[in-house]
Motif scaffolding. Structure first.
Motif, PDB file in Angstrom:
ATOM      1  N   ASP A   1      -4.373  -3.727  -6.844  1.00 59.81           N
ATOM      2  CA  ASP A   1      -4.706  -4.632  -7.945  1.00 59.81           C
ATOM      3  C   ASP A   1      -4.221  -4.069  -9.282  1.00 59.81           C
ATOM      4  O   ASP A   1      -3.727  -4.812 -10.138  1.00 59.81           O
ATOM      5  CB  ASP A   1      -6.217  -4.876  -8.005  1.00 59.81           C
ATOM      6  CG  ASP A   1      -6.713  -5.786  -6.889  1.00 59.81           C
ATOM      7  OD1 ASP A   1      -5.873  -6.450  -6.247  1.00 59.81           O
ATOM      8  OD2 ASP A   1      -7.943  -5.830  -6.666  1.00 59.81           O
TER       9      ASP A   1
ATOM     10  N   GLU B   1      -6.905  -1.529  -1.835  1.00 61.71           N
ATOM     11  CA  GLU B   1      -6.888  -2.826  -2.510  1.00 61.71           C
ATOM     12  C   GLU B   1      -7.077  -2.663  -4.017  1.00 61.71           C
ATOM     13  O   GLU B   1      -6.424  -3.350  -4.811  1.00 61.71           O
ATOM     14  CB  GLU B   1      -7.983  -3.749  -1.956  1.00 61.71           C
ATOM     15  CG  GLU B   1      -7.767  -4.181  -0.528  1.00 61.71           C
ATOM     16  CD  GLU B   1      -8.443  -3.261   0.477  1.00 61.71           C
ATOM     17  OE1 GLU B   1      -8.715  -3.710   1.600  1.00 61.71           O
ATOM     18  OE2 GLU B   1      -8.700  -2.087   0.133  1.00 61.71           O
TER      19      GLU B   1
ATOM     20  N   SER C   1     -10.339   2.566  -2.604  1.00 61.11           N
ATOM     21  CA  SER C   1      -9.761   1.550  -1.716  1.00 61.11           C
ATOM     22  C   SER C   1      -8.326   1.279  -2.122  1.00 61.11           C
ATOM     23  O   SER C   1      -7.993   1.269  -3.315  1.00 61.11           O
ATOM     24  CB  SER C   1     -10.570   0.248  -1.765  1.00 61.11           C
ATOM     25  OG  SER C   1     -10.360  -0.426  -2.982  1.00 61.11           O
TER      26      SER C   1
ATOM     27  N   GLY D   1       0.823  -1.207   0.000  1.00 57.28           N
ATOM     28  CA  GLY D   1       0.000   0.000   0.000  1.00 57.28           C
ATOM     29  C   GLY D   1       0.853   1.253   0.000  1.00 57.28           C
ATOM     30  O   GLY D   1       0.615   2.191  -0.764  1.00 57.28           O
TER      31      GLY D   1
ATOM     32  N   THR E   1       0.841  -6.985   2.789  1.00 52.02           N
ATOM     33  CA  THR E   1      -0.368  -6.199   2.563  1.00 52.02           C
ATOM     34  C   THR E   1      -0.654  -5.351   3.803  1.00 52.02           C
ATOM     35  O   THR E   1      -1.019  -5.879   4.854  1.00 52.02           O
ATOM     36  CB  THR E   1      -1.569  -7.110   2.254  1.00 52.02           C
ATOM     37  OG1 THR E   1      -1.686  -8.105   3.271  1.00 52.02           O
ATOM     38  CG2 THR E   1      -1.377  -7.802   0.906  1.00 52.02           C
TER      39      THR E   1
ATOM     40  N   TYR F   1      -2.963  -3.005   4.000  1.00 49.02           N
ATOM     41  CA  TYR F   1      -4.222  -2.341   3.648  1.00 49.02           C
ATOM     42  C   TYR F   1      -4.920  -1.727   4.853  1.00 49.02           C
ATOM     43  O   TYR F   1      -5.658  -0.743   4.717  1.00 49.02           O
ATOM     44  CB  TYR F   1      -5.170  -3.331   2.958  1.00 49.02           C
ATOM     45  CG  TYR F   1      -4.611  -3.964   1.703  1.00 49.02           C
ATOM     46  CD1 TYR F   1      -3.693  -3.285   0.899  1.00 49.02           C
ATOM     47  CD2 TYR F   1      -5.013  -5.243   1.312  1.00 49.02           C
ATOM     48  CE1 TYR F   1      -3.195  -3.868  -0.254  1.00 49.02           C
ATOM     49  CE2 TYR F   1      -4.518  -5.828   0.163  1.00 49.02           C
ATOM     50  CZ  TYR F   1      -3.605  -5.145  -0.618  1.00 49.02           C
ATOM     51  OH  TYR F   1      -3.104  -5.717  -1.762  1.00 49.02           O
TER      52      TYR F   1
END
Length: 213
Positions: A170, A166, A164, A146, A193, A195
Motif C-alpha cells: 500500500d 499488504e 504485513s 510483494g 499480488t 501476498y
C-alpha cells in the motif's frame, strides 16, 4: 477507541533474498526502472512538474544504489531481460535515459515521450502506457508486487500497526501513483499480488533512527 500502536519494521534478509530470486525469473526489461521512476516523479510532482532525467537518477540512488559498490557500477537490479540476472551496472543514468539513447526502436520509446534535449529534456508517459509497458517491458508477465517492494524497500523501515506485505505494498502504491481511478488500472495491468508468499516472519523490528520509506 485508541488506534493500534505502530512499530518500525524492516524486511528480513531472507525475505529480500527470496524476493530477488523471484524477480530474477521474470523477463523484466532493465528500463522498467526508468518507467517506475517516471511514475513516482509524476506522483510526487502531482503531475504538475516536468519530469527530468534527475528524477530518474534520484530513483536509482534511492532504490538501486548498493553501499560499497564501485563508483563505476554503483547500482543493482534483479532483472534479466538480457539473461544476466542480478548484476551491478554503470552509474551513467543520464546517458542511459538521454533522448539520444531512447531511440524509436527501443522498448521504452513505446511507453515514454521525450521533449527537449540533454538534461533539459522532459519525460511524459504516453496514453495507454501501462498496457504498452506490460507488452514491451514485461513481455506480458505481471511483476509480483510483494517481491518488488521487498527489493525496492530493502534498506528502509516502515511504520505499520502490524507487519504485513499488504501494508508495504500500500505504501508503494501511494508513492508510485498506483491508487485512485487512474492508478488502480495501471497497477492491475502491471502487477500480480503474491501476498501469500509472505508472512509476519519476513519482517524484523527495527531500531529507531533508521531510514523510513
Amino acid at each position: 477507541m485508541a488506534e493500534p500502536a505502530e512499530h518500525l519494521y524492516v524486511f528480513s534478509k531472507d525475505a529480500v533474498l527470496r524476493s530477488i530470486a523471484t524477480l530474477e525469473q521474470q523477463p523484466i526489461h532493465e528500463h522498467f526502472s526508468g518507467y517506475l521512476a517516471i511514475l513516482r516523479a509524476l506522483t510526487i510532482g502531482k503531475g504538475l512538474e516536468a519530469v527530468k532525467v534527475a528524477d530518474i537518477r534520484e530513483f536509482h540512488e534511492r532504490f538501486l544504489h548498493v553501499l560499497g559498490a564501485p563508483d563505476r557500477s554503483p547500482y543493482i537490479r534483479p532483472f534479466k531481460s538480457r539473461g544476466k540476472g542480478l548484476a551491478l551496472f554503470n552509474g551513467n543514468v543520464s546517458g542511459s535515459y538521454s533522448p539520444a539513447s531512447i531511440r524509436a526502436d527501443r522498448p521504452l520509446a513505446e511507453v515514454v515521450e521525450i521533449h527537449g534535449t540533454n538534461r533539459e529534456a522532459n519525460y511524459t508517459l504516453k496514453d495507454g502506457h501501462a498496457g504498452t509497458a506490460y507488452k514491451n517491458l514485461l513481455r506480458e508477465r505481471k511483476v509480483p508486487v510483494g517481491a518488488l517492494v521487498a527489493f525496492l524497500y530493502r534498506d528502509y523501515g516502515f511504520r505499520l500497526a502490524e507487519a504485513s506485505i499488504e501494508g508495504v505494498a500500500d505504501l508503494f502504491r501511494e508513492e508510485f501513483g498506483l491508487t485512485g481511478s487512474e492508478g488502480v488500472p495501471t497497477f492491475n495491468t502491471l502487477f500480480s499480488t503474491d501476498y501469500e508468499n509472505f508472512s509476519a516472519a519476513d519482517f524484523d523490528l527495527a531500531e529507531e533512527g533508521g531510514q523510513n520509506a
